[in-house]
Motif scaffolding. Structure first.
Motif, PDB file in Angstrom:
ATOM      1  N   LEU A  16      17.331  -2.548   4.430  1.00  0.00           N
ATOM      2  CA  LEU A  16      17.593  -1.880   3.152  1.00  0.00           C
ATOM      3  C   LEU A  16      18.243  -0.515   3.373  1.00  0.00           C
ATOM      4  O   LEU A  16      19.178  -0.128   2.674  1.00  0.00           O
ATOM      5  CB  LEU A  16      16.283  -1.725   2.358  1.00  0.00           C
ATOM      6  N   ALA A  20      21.884   0.632   2.178  1.00  0.00           N
ATOM      7  CA  ALA A  20      21.937   1.690   1.161  1.00  0.00           C
ATOM      8  C   ALA A  20      23.190   2.536   1.314  1.00  0.00           C
ATOM      9  O   ALA A  20      23.690   3.115   0.341  1.00  0.00           O
ATOM     10  CB  ALA A  20      20.694   2.568   1.256  1.00  0.00           C
ATOM     11  N   ALA A  23      26.200   2.013  -0.913  1.00  0.00           N
ATOM     12  CA  ALA A  23      26.094   2.358  -2.345  1.00  0.00           C
ATOM     13  C   ALA A  23      27.250   3.254  -2.755  1.00  0.00           C
ATOM     14  O   ALA A  23      27.796   4.000  -1.938  1.00  0.00           O
ATOM     15  CB  ALA A  23      24.774   3.073  -2.590  1.00  0.00           C
ATOM     16  N   PRO A  24      27.658   3.190  -4.009  1.00  0.00           N
ATOM     17  CA  PRO A  24      28.717   4.092  -4.485  1.00  0.00           C
ATOM     18  C   PRO A  24      28.242   5.531  -4.389  1.00  0.00           C
ATOM     19  O   PRO A  24      27.044   5.789  -4.509  1.00  0.00           O
ATOM     20  CB  PRO A  24      28.908   3.665  -5.946  1.00  0.00           C
TER      21      PRO A  24
ATOM     22  N   LEU B  29      21.755   6.938  -6.537  1.00  0.00           N
ATOM     23  CA  LEU B  29      22.664   5.787  -6.498  1.00  0.00           C
ATOM     24  C   LEU B  29      22.282   4.829  -5.375  1.00  0.00           C
ATOM     25  O   LEU B  29      22.307   3.612  -5.541  1.00  0.00           O
ATOM     26  CB  LEU B  29      24.105   6.262  -6.320  1.00  0.00           C
ATOM     27  N   ARG B  30      21.915   5.396  -4.219  1.00  0.00           N
ATOM     28  CA  ARG B  30      21.511   4.552  -3.079  1.00  0.00           C
ATOM     29  C   ARG B  30      20.259   3.757  -3.436  1.00  0.00           C
ATOM     30  O   ARG B  30      20.167   2.550  -3.191  1.00  0.00           O
ATOM     31  CB  ARG B  30      21.257   5.417  -1.826  1.00  0.00           C
ATOM     32  N   TYR B  33      21.100   1.098  -5.864  1.00  0.00           N
ATOM     33  CA  TYR B  33      21.871   0.025  -5.232  1.00  0.00           C
ATOM     34  C   TYR B  33      20.945  -0.917  -4.462  1.00  0.00           C
ATOM     35  O   TYR B  33      21.050  -2.143  -4.541  1.00  0.00           O
ATOM     36  CB  TYR B  33      22.919   0.638  -4.301  1.00  0.00           C
ATOM     37  N   VAL B  34      20.005  -0.319  -3.736  1.00  0.00           N
ATOM     38  CA  VAL B  34      19.041  -1.142  -2.984  1.00  0.00           C
ATOM     39  C   VAL B  34      18.181  -1.946  -3.960  1.00  0.00           C
ATOM     40  O   VAL B  34      17.847  -3.107  -3.724  1.00  0.00           O
ATOM     41  CB  VAL B  34      18.161  -0.225  -2.093  1.00  0.00           C
ATOM     42  N   ALA B  39      26.561  -2.785  -6.955  1.00  0.00           N
ATOM     43  CA  ALA B  39      27.058  -1.415  -7.127  1.00  0.00           C
ATOM     44  C   ALA B  39      27.225  -1.065  -8.607  1.00  0.00           C
ATOM     45  O   ALA B  39      26.889   0.042  -9.040  1.00  0.00           O
ATOM     46  CB  ALA B  39      28.376  -1.254  -6.390  1.00  0.00           C
ATOM     47  N   GLU B  43      25.154   1.795 -10.676  1.00  0.00           N
ATOM     48  CA  GLU B  43      25.771   2.921 -11.397  1.00  0.00           C
ATOM     49  C   GLU B  43      25.305   2.961 -12.842  1.00  0.00           C
ATOM     50  O   GLU B  43      25.002   4.029 -13.376  1.00  0.00           O
ATOM     51  CB  GLU B  43      27.297   2.775 -11.349  1.00  0.00           C
ATOM     52  N   ASP B  44      25.255   1.790 -13.470  1.00  0.00           N
ATOM     53  CA  ASP B  44      24.806   1.727 -14.863  1.00  0.00           C
ATOM     54  C   ASP B  44      23.376   2.233 -15.007  1.00  0.00           C
ATOM     55  O   ASP B  44      23.064   3.006 -15.910  1.00  0.00           O
ATOM     56  CB  ASP B  44      24.869   0.285 -15.390  1.00  0.00           C
ATOM     57  N   VAL B  46      21.663   4.222 -13.005  1.00  0.00           N
ATOM     58  CA  VAL B  46      21.549   5.663 -12.755  1.00  0.00           C
ATOM     59  C   VAL B  46      22.121   6.444 -13.929  1.00  0.00           C
ATOM     60  O   VAL B  46      21.528   7.420 -14.404  1.00  0.00           O
ATOM     61  CB  VAL B  46      22.265   6.036 -11.437  1.00  0.00           C
TER      62      VAL B  46
END
Lengths: 256, 180
Positions: A16, A20, A23-24, B29-30, B33-34, B39, B43-44, B46
Motif C-alpha cells: 500500500l 501510495a 497518487a495524484p 490524496l495518497r 488513493y490507497v 486516482a 481526488e473527488d 479529498v
C-alpha cells in the motif's frame, strides 16, 4: 502497525505504501474548495432570489386574477334583477390586496369529519354588513387520514360581491325541497369537500360553511341557522379553483 | 471568504485553510488513493471533504487534529459511495491485472511486482473491508479506532481485517500456484 506475527500484514502495508506514491499530487485543492463554496453560495442566493421573485409574481397574479374574477362574477350575477340593480349603486370598495385575499388557513375545522355545523365558532349574522369575502375550498378527511394539502382552492371578492352573496343567502328557506333525500353507505355520508366563506366584518372574520357533498346534509350553515342549498348564491362565489366539478347535491341541484 | 487567503496563520488558533491544505493535501490524496484504489475517486473524495471542511474551517481548524477529522470525512465519503454504487461495484472473482505483474528479475522489481499483485488483489475486496485494511496497515490505527471510524464494533473491525487478509492470502497462493 500490523500484528508483529502477521507477516502477510506487513506485506500488505509495504504494498500500500509503495502504491501510495502513484497518487495524484500537487492539485490546487484549497482553491477548488473555495471556488466550490463560492458557487454553492451563489446557487443558494440565486435560489432564494428565484423564490422571492416567484412569490412576488404570485402575489401580483393573485391580485390581478382577483380583479378579473370580480368582473366575471358581475357578469354571472342574475341580469336585470332588482337586487343586482340596487347593488350597482353601492360604491365600490377598493379591491382586496393580494395579502388580504390569501385569508384561507392551511387547515380548518371544516376539514375534520364528522362535519358538525356546531363547530362554527364565529358564524356570520346575515344582518351584519360585510366588507370582503374569501371563499376557501377544503378537502374533508376522515379521522386518521392524512393529506398533504387540505386547501384545494381559494378566491377573493370585494365588498359588493360579498354583500351580494349574503343577500342571496338571506331569503333562502331552511331546506331546498327540490333536492332529493339520499340514502347512502355510511362511508359516503360525510362530504369529500366543503367551502368556507370567510367574510370580513367590523367585528373580524365571520364564516358561513357551504356543504354540497356527502349525503347527510346540504346548505349554508352559519352556526345558528341553516339555509337550503340553491344555485343562485353558489354561482356568485363558485368560480375558478373554488368551483367543484361535482358533489352529491350539486349534481341534483336544479339550475346548477 | 477571499480575505482568508491573505491572512497569516493565527498560531494557537486555527491555521489558515490554504496553508493547511498545502501541507497536508498530498498526504490526504495518497490516503484517499490507497483507500479507493482510483486516482479520480481519490481526488473527488479529498475535494469533497476539503470543501466541507473549508465551509466549517473556523471550527474544524481549531480541533486538536484537523487531519484526522478530514481523513474521517474521506472514509465516510468512500463508504457512502460504496453504498450508492454497490450494485455496480462487485468484487471480481479474478483480480484484473494481478497476473500481469512484472516478472521478478531483481530485488526491486520483485518488490514492485509483489506490490502490484497485492494492490490488484486489494481492488477485489469489498469497500468496507478494503477501508479496514487500509486503516490498519497504511494508517497504523488500532482496531478500536477503525471500529469508531467505520461505525462498527472493535471486534467487527478486527474480523473485517482478518477476513480480508485471509481472502488475499488465498488468492495470492492460488495465483502463485498458477504461475508455476
Amino acid at each position: 502497525m500490523s500484528d508483529p506475527s502477521d507477516e502477510f500484514g506487513r506485506r500488505v502495508a509495504d504494498a500500500l505504501r509503495a502504491k501510495a506514491d502513484d497518487a495524484p499530487a500537487g492539485r490546487p485543492l484549497a482553491s477548488i474548495a473555495r471556488r466550490r463554496i463560492r458557487r454553492r453560495r451563489q446557487s443558494l442566493l440565486a435560489g432564494a432570489a428565484a423564490v422571492l421573485v416567484a412569490v412576488a409574481i404570485g402575489g401580483v397574479w393573485q391580485g390581478v386574477s382577483g380583479t378579473v374574477r370580480e368582473n366575471a362574477s358581475t357578469a354571472d350575477s342574475p341580469a336585470g334583477s332588482g337586487q343586482a340593480t340596487e347593488q350597482d349603486h353601492v360604491p365600490d370598495k377598493p379591491a382586496q390586496t393580494a395579502h388580504q385575499s390569501t385569508g384561507c388557513p392551511a387547515s380548518h375545522p371544516i376539514t375534520v369529519t364528522p362535519l358538525r355545523s356546531t363547530a362554527i365558532t364565529a358564524g356570520l349574522d346575515l344582518n351584519t354588513p360585510v366588507t370582503g369575502l374569501t371563499a376557501c375550498r377544503y378537502r374533508v378527511v376522515k379521522p386518521g387520514e392524512r393529506h398533504a394539502t387540505l386547501l384545494i382552492g381559494s378566491a377573493a371578492f370585494d365588498a359588493r360581491q360579498a354583500q351580494a352573496v349574503v343577500d342571496a343567502i338571506k331569503p333562502l328557506p331552511e331546506r331546498n325541497p327540490d333536492l332529493p333525500v339520499f340514502k347512502c353507505k355510511p362511508e359516503a355520508v360525510e362530504p369529500s369537500e366543503a367551502i368556507v366563506l370567510r367574510f370580513a366584518t367590523a367585528a373580524g372574520i365571520r364564516e358561513i360553511w357551504v356543504v354540497y357533498d356527502g349525503c347527510a346534509d346540504a346548505g349554508f350553515f352559519t352556526g345558528t341557522k341553516v339555509y337550503g342549498l340553491y344555485a343562485e348564491p353558489l354561482r356568485l362565489f363558485m368560480t375558478g379553483a373554488v368551483r367543484p366539478s361535482r358533489g352529491t347535491y350539486l349534481d341534483a341541484l336544479p339550475g346548477w | 471568504m477571499e480575505a482568508a487567503v491573505a491572512l497569516p496563520e493565527t498560531g494557537s488558533e486555527s491555521p489558515v485553510f490554504e496553508t493547511w491544505v498545502l501541507i497536508h493535501g498530498d498526504a490526504l490524496l495518497r490516503f484517499a488513493y490507497v483507500l479507493t484504489g482510483d486516482a479520480n475517486l481519490a481526488e473527488d473524495a479529498v475535494q469533497d471533504a476539503l470543501t466541507t471542511a473549508c465551509a466549517k474551517w473556523s471550527r474544524i481548524g481549531a480541533v486538536d487534529d484537523p487531519e484526522a477529522y478530514v481523513r474521517r470525512m474521506i472514509v465516510n465519503a468512500h463508504i457512502s459511495w460504496w453504498r450508492r454504487f454497490r450494485r455496480r461495484e462487485s468484487p471480481s472473482a479474478e483480480p484484473i491485472g494481478a497476473n500481469r505483474a512484472a516478472p521478478a528479475t531483481s530485488d526491486g522489481a520483485a518488490q514492485r511486482a509483489d506490490a502490484d499483485a497485492v494492490w490488484a488483489l486489494c481492488a477485489t475486496l469489498p469497500s468496507k473491508q478494503r477501508a479496514a485494511v487500509v486503516l490498519r496497515f497504511y494508517e497504523d490505527l488500532s482496531y478500536a479506532e477503525i471500529g469508531r471510524l467505520l461505525n462498527c464494533a472493535e471486534a467487527t473491525a478486527r474480523s473485517s481485517v482478518h477476513r480480508a487478509l485471509a481472502a488475499l492470502k488465498v488468492k495470492l497462493s492460488k495465483e502463485g500456484a498458477e504461475d508455476v
